[in-house]
Motif scaffolding. Structure first.
Motif, PDB file in Angstrom:
ATOM      1  N   LYS A   1       0.828  -1.208   0.000  1.00 42.97           N
ATOM      2  CA  LYS A   1       0.000   0.000   0.000  1.00 42.97           C
ATOM      3  C   LYS A   1       0.861   1.256   0.000  1.00 42.97           C
ATOM      4  CE  LYS A   1      -4.173  -1.920   2.095  1.00 42.97           C
ATOM      5  NZ  LYS A   1      -5.106  -1.874   3.259  1.00 42.97           N
TER       6      LYS A   1
ATOM      7  N   GLU B   1       1.805   1.915  -3.476  1.00 43.50           N
ATOM      8  CA  GLU B   1       0.687   2.532  -4.203  1.00 43.50           C
ATOM      9  C   GLU B   1       0.591   4.033  -3.915  1.00 43.50           C
ATOM     10  OE1 GLU B   1      -2.847   0.435  -3.196  1.00 43.50           O
ATOM     11  OE2 GLU B   1      -2.176  -1.462  -4.096  1.00 43.50           O
ATOM     12  N   LYS B   2       0.896   4.396  -2.665  1.00 44.06           N
ATOM     13  CA  LYS B   2       0.843   5.815  -2.275  1.00 44.06           C
ATOM     14  C   LYS B   2       2.129   6.552  -2.638  1.00 44.06           C
ATOM     15  CE  LYS B   2      -2.299   5.019   1.614  1.00 44.06           C
ATOM     16  NZ  LYS B   2      -2.446   5.077   3.098  1.00 44.06           N
ATOM     17  N   LYS B   3       3.085   5.803  -3.234  1.00 44.66           N
ATOM     18  CA  LYS B   3       4.366   6.363  -3.682  1.00 44.66           C
ATOM     19  C   LYS B   3       5.203   6.942  -2.519  1.00 44.66           C
ATOM     20  CE  LYS B   3       2.715   7.314  -8.337  1.00 44.66           C
ATOM     21  NZ  LYS B   3       3.168   5.981  -8.798  1.00 44.66           N
TER      22      LYS B   3
ATOM     23  N   GLU C   1       8.959   1.096  -5.291  1.00 43.39           N
ATOM     24  CA  GLU C   1       8.466  -0.189  -5.783  1.00 43.39           C
ATOM     25  C   GLU C   1       9.615  -1.148  -6.048  1.00 43.39           C
ATOM     26  OE1 GLU C   1       5.349  -1.840  -9.185  1.00 43.39           O
ATOM     27  OE2 GLU C   1       6.309   0.118  -9.437  1.00 43.39           O
TER      28      GLU C   1
END
Length: 464
Positions: free
Chosen positions: A290, A293-295, A299
């Motif tokens: 998560k 996803e929120k940077k 990644e």
């Protein structure tokens, strides 16, 4: 080590009887043999601390005896007796595992000197083995308490990954014992004799963290008065455990990624590239997916860390382990407090098992320690538990004031679950215990309808 057990093996009766007399007078337990084959047979059947062994016999020599003992993994310290013309054989014997040799003829002082040195060496070896065993036991699975299928599967996965150099990512709530599992991975790996170092990434500012991980050179920043080794250099052959890795800022994450990909890094202020072979074990109590996803988490680093993910289950998902863990801590803290507390009453243990333990094993440990401190009886009962049962991770009254009705409902629900839930669960358990598990009788005793009582049991996962 004057109680050592010594075997004297020589085909000269005068040598055997002389050694027996000298060593027995020093308090050693001495046995003798007049042939090499007899000595070998005795060494294979009776444990000895030391053997005083002649190098030459008619049918077998001392070197052959040493080789046979080595092949059969029979542990005994050997001192070879040799004549002046067989020094080369004595050297060969030492290559075969003998501790030392003594040249015939020898006097009492010579004999006692070599025997004393040999036994002192044996004592050091045994002490070292005991220390290694204590260290291994400390982080062995036997010390990670748990027999539920979830924990047993986790042990099996650790056994598979530990001997490899693969990066491991431990995921679990706070207090589940992630560092203990990380250390178990290290102890069961080929790096177990090297350094294990744990770093809590949440405790250091990013500027300090970079210097801690990679080191710095003199003059790199104000106060850098000398070169400093970083953690990656210190643990180059060992295991580095990075706890709360989600706390690292993006800049450090990028530099950590380079280390994982190439084994290369630069100390702060240096242009020189260094290499490390440290094995990485990371841990987090947050959902890195998560965060990606929120940077707020890289990644590419996430995939590098997530080579072999291991989930440490929370205590509420392995309730059957709670009694054993509770008694483990009870034993430890009772000994420390010099108290003789034999155990928990049935209703107290039941309450411990049915609590959700948001702080997991760490919280259970703190609660048991508090109970032991306050207890003056030989048993921890339900009342003493309720009198001293305070959660170690109380939620904040409210991180912020709700701005609408929906937020107000969420805040109310959260507070009810955290604060009232344990009381409600204990209320049900107490009624059921008093009714010996009869749900209808328990419901009547507290003035509730059976259906409502059953629904509340279902809500808290209580089964009878």
């Amino acid at each position: 080590m004057n109680d050592a057990k010594i075997l004297v093996v020589d085909d000269e009766p005068a040598i055997v009887s002389g050694c027996e007399m000298i060593l027995s007078e020093q308090g050693y337990h001495v046995e003798t043999c007049l042939s090499g084959r007899e000595g070998l047979k005795k060494l294979q059947t009776v444990p000895f601390d030391l053997v005083l062994l002649d190098i030459k016999f008619p049918n077998i020599n001392g070197i052959d005896i040493l080789k046979i003992l080595k092949q059969k993994n029979i542990q005994v310290t050997a001192v070879i007796m040799t004549g002046k013309g067989t020094i080369e054989n004595a050297v060969e014997a030492m290559k075969s595992g003998a501790f030392d040799f003594i040249t015939k003829p020898f006097g009492e002082e010579q004999l006692l000197e070599v025997i004393t040195k040999a036994l002192e060496s044996l004592t050091l070896i045994k002490e070292n083995e005991n220390l290694k065993k204590q260290l291994y036991d400390k982080f062995d699975f036997n010390n990670i308490i748990g027999h539920t299928p979830e924990i047993q599967k986790l042990f099996e996965k650790i056994q598979r990954v530990a001997p490899l150099d693969s990066t491991v990512l431990l995921n679990g709530e706070s207090g589940t014992g992630k560092e203990l599992f990380a250390h178990a991975i290290h102890e069961k790996s080929n790096r177990s004799k090297e350094l294990f170092l744990a770093v809590d990434c949440s405790t250091l500012a990013s500027t300090i963290m970079e210097s801690e991980l990679f080191g710095h050179v003199k003059g790199a920043f104000t106060g850098a008065d000398a070169n400093k080794q970083g953690i990656f250099e210190t643990t180059s052959r060992g295991t580095l455990f990075l706890d709360e890795i989600a706390s690292l800022d993006m800049d450090i994450q990028g530099k950590l990624l380079r280390v994982l990909e190439t084994g290369e890094y630069k100390p702060v202020g240096s242009s020189r590239i260094k290499k490390t072979a440290a094995r990485m074990v990371a841990a987090t109590n947050r959902d890195l997916g998560k965060m990606v996803e929120k940077k707020i988490f890289r990644e590419d680093l996430f995939y590098r860390l997530n080579v072999f993910p291991l989930h440490i289950p929370p205590l509420r998902e392995r309730r059957k382990d709670i009694p054993e863990i509770a008694y483990h801590f009870l034993k430890i803290f009772s000994r420390k407090a010099h108290k003789k507390i034999h155990g928990f009453s049935d209703d107290a243990l039941s309450a411990l098992v049915n609590f959700d333990w948001p702080g997991n094993v760490r919280q259970l440990k703190n609660v048991v320690e508090r109970l032991v401190i306050m207890c003056d009886a030989q048993e921890l009962n339900y009342q003493s538990l309720m009198d001293n049962f305070q959660t170690d991770s109380q939620p904040a009254e409210c991180s912020s004031i709700p701005t609408n009705l929906e937020e107000l409902k969420i805040a109310k629900k959260s507070l009810l679950k955290d604060r009232f839930g344990p009381i409600e669960r204990s209320f049900l358990r107490q009624a059921l215990d008093a009714a010996e598990g009869n749900i209808s009788q328990a419901a009547r005793s507290v003035g509730m309808q059976r259906s409502n009582f059953s629904a509340m049991m279902k809500k808290h996962g209580i089964r009878f």
